[in-house]
Design a protein around this motif. Structure first.
Motif, PDB file in Angstrom:
ATOM      1  N   VAL A 105       0.835  -1.208   0.000  1.00  0.00           N
ATOM      2  CA  VAL A 105       0.000   0.000   0.000  1.00  0.00           C
ATOM      3  C   VAL A 105       0.864   1.250   0.000  1.00  0.00           C
ATOM      4  O   VAL A 105       0.568   2.234  -0.697  1.00  0.00           O
ATOM      5  CB  VAL A 105      -0.945  -0.021   1.220  1.00  0.00           C
ATOM      6  N   LYS A 162       0.874   4.244  -2.871  1.00  0.00           N
ATOM      7  CA  LYS A 162       0.648   5.653  -2.557  1.00  0.00           C
ATOM      8  C   LYS A 162       1.828   6.505  -3.009  1.00  0.00           C
ATOM      9  O   LYS A 162       1.641   7.591  -3.585  1.00  0.00           O
ATOM     10  CB  LYS A 162       0.406   5.827  -1.060  1.00  0.00           C
ATOM     11  N   HIS A 163       3.036   6.049  -2.763  1.00  0.00           N
ATOM     12  CA  HIS A 163       4.229   6.783  -3.196  1.00  0.00           C
ATOM     13  C   HIS A 163       4.237   6.958  -4.707  1.00  0.00           C
ATOM     14  O   HIS A 163       4.497   8.050  -5.226  1.00  0.00           O
ATOM     15  CB  HIS A 163       5.488   6.032  -2.751  1.00  0.00           C
ATOM     16  N   PHE A 219       1.485   9.437  -5.975  1.00  0.00           N
ATOM     17  CA  PHE A 219       1.799  10.827  -5.628  1.00  0.00           C
ATOM     18  C   PHE A 219       2.967  11.348  -6.465  1.00  0.00           C
ATOM     19  O   PHE A 219       2.935  12.482  -6.965  1.00  0.00           O
ATOM     20  CB  PHE A 219       2.131  10.936  -4.142  1.00  0.00           C
TER      21      PHE A 219
END
Length: 303
Positions: free
Chosen positions: A220, A224-225, A228
């Motif tokens: 997860v 997310k990294h 973004f």
């Protein structure tokens, strides 16, 4: 006071000198001042970020084993220092010539390419891991990435070779800019936009396919990294395409290296966070194992 000493003609003075100097000269001088202020701000921001993360970075550099990813980290983290040194020299040293500007700008372009290549490699490897080391996905990413690098090099260095550099005719204004022919500098950012769009599409596709199938916290975090990072890349690439096409003088390139610096900060910061998170997870697992050797099994299960 300091700015007025460094630049005898501030923006206020330049407005009053309109009658003495041509409008183009005044506009070019303003753009050079803005360009220099942006680079000084970027250098300050980079040093601040480095100071804030120096402890975590020291632990990573001393405790992690050497690998390709660690080499990418070192290059991505420390090449911007050289980039800032070269650009600040170009922006602050007076009496530059066109040849000097072209030579230093070529060095800066090379350093920028090295920085962005290392930053992107982090997330190409992450996307490859998300796709369970799929060789077809890796081949597609690497071939696209190679085409972006080659196209960017051709666009950057051909524009530098054909577009003359000029300095301000107003005394006290340092720095130089490409007066014409630099419109093609939007090409590297358009190519980078396409690469980022491809990578974020692969990441989102992988997330949709595997979201319910995995409960890994690191998985997860990587998702997310990646999302973004690519979102920031798409935004700054679009900004640089627009500024390269629509703005003149030094304004056209004022955010180009800013994007590379943001990419380097995000890539290295995210890698540090992931490495420390993985170390903490492994340490917790080791602590649980050592505790299981000392306590009864029912107690461990309740813990």
């Amino acid at each position: 006071m300091i700015l007025s000493q460094k630049y005898p003609f501030s923006s206020f003075h330049l407005h009053r000198m309109d009658s003495k100097y041509p409008a183009d000269a005044v506009a070019a001088a303003k753009s050079l001042q803005t360009f220099t202020f942006i680079y000084a701000s970027m250098a300050t921001f980079w040093l601040y970020d480095y100071a804030c993360s120096i402890r975590e970075e020291g632990i990573f550099l001393l405790c992690s084993r050497w690998s390709r990813v660690k080499f990418l980290y070192v290059v991505a983290r420390y090449v911007p220092f050289l980039l800032f040194a070269a650009h600040l020299y170009l922006n602050f040293v007076p009496d530059e010539t066109s040849n000097t500007c072209q030579f230093v700008n070529n060095i800066c372009s090379t350093l920028s390419l090295i920085s962005i290549v290392c930053s992107e490699c982090f997330f190409i490897l992450r996307t490859y891991a998300l796709w369970n080391n799929d060789k077809v996905v890796l081949a597609a990413m690497l071939s696209t990435f190679a085409a972006v690098i080659v196209g960017s090099m051709v666009a950057l260095f051909s524009a530098t070779a054909t577009a003359p550099f000029e300095t301000s005719s107003i005394p006290g204004i340092t720095g130089c800019y490409q007066s014409s022919g630099s419109v093609r500098l939007f090409v590297p950012f358009l190519l980078l936009f396409g690469l980022e769009l491809m990578l974020i599409s692969l990441t989102l596709t992988c997330a949709i396919r595997n979201w319910r199938a995995t409960d890994s916290r690191l998985y997860v975090v990587i998702l997310k990294h990646n999302v973004f990072y690519y979102a920031c890349g798409l935004f700054f690439s679009a900004v640089n395409v627009l500024t390269s096409l629509l703005l003149n003088y030094a304004y056209s390139g004022m955010f180009q290296d800013f994007q590379f610096i943001i990419h380097a900060i995000l890539a290295t910061r995210m890698h540090l966070h992931l490495w420390h998170a993985d170390c903490n997870r492994n340490r917790s697992a080791m602590d649980l194992t050592s505790l299981s050797q000392l306590a009864p099994a029912p107690h461990i299960e309740s813990v």
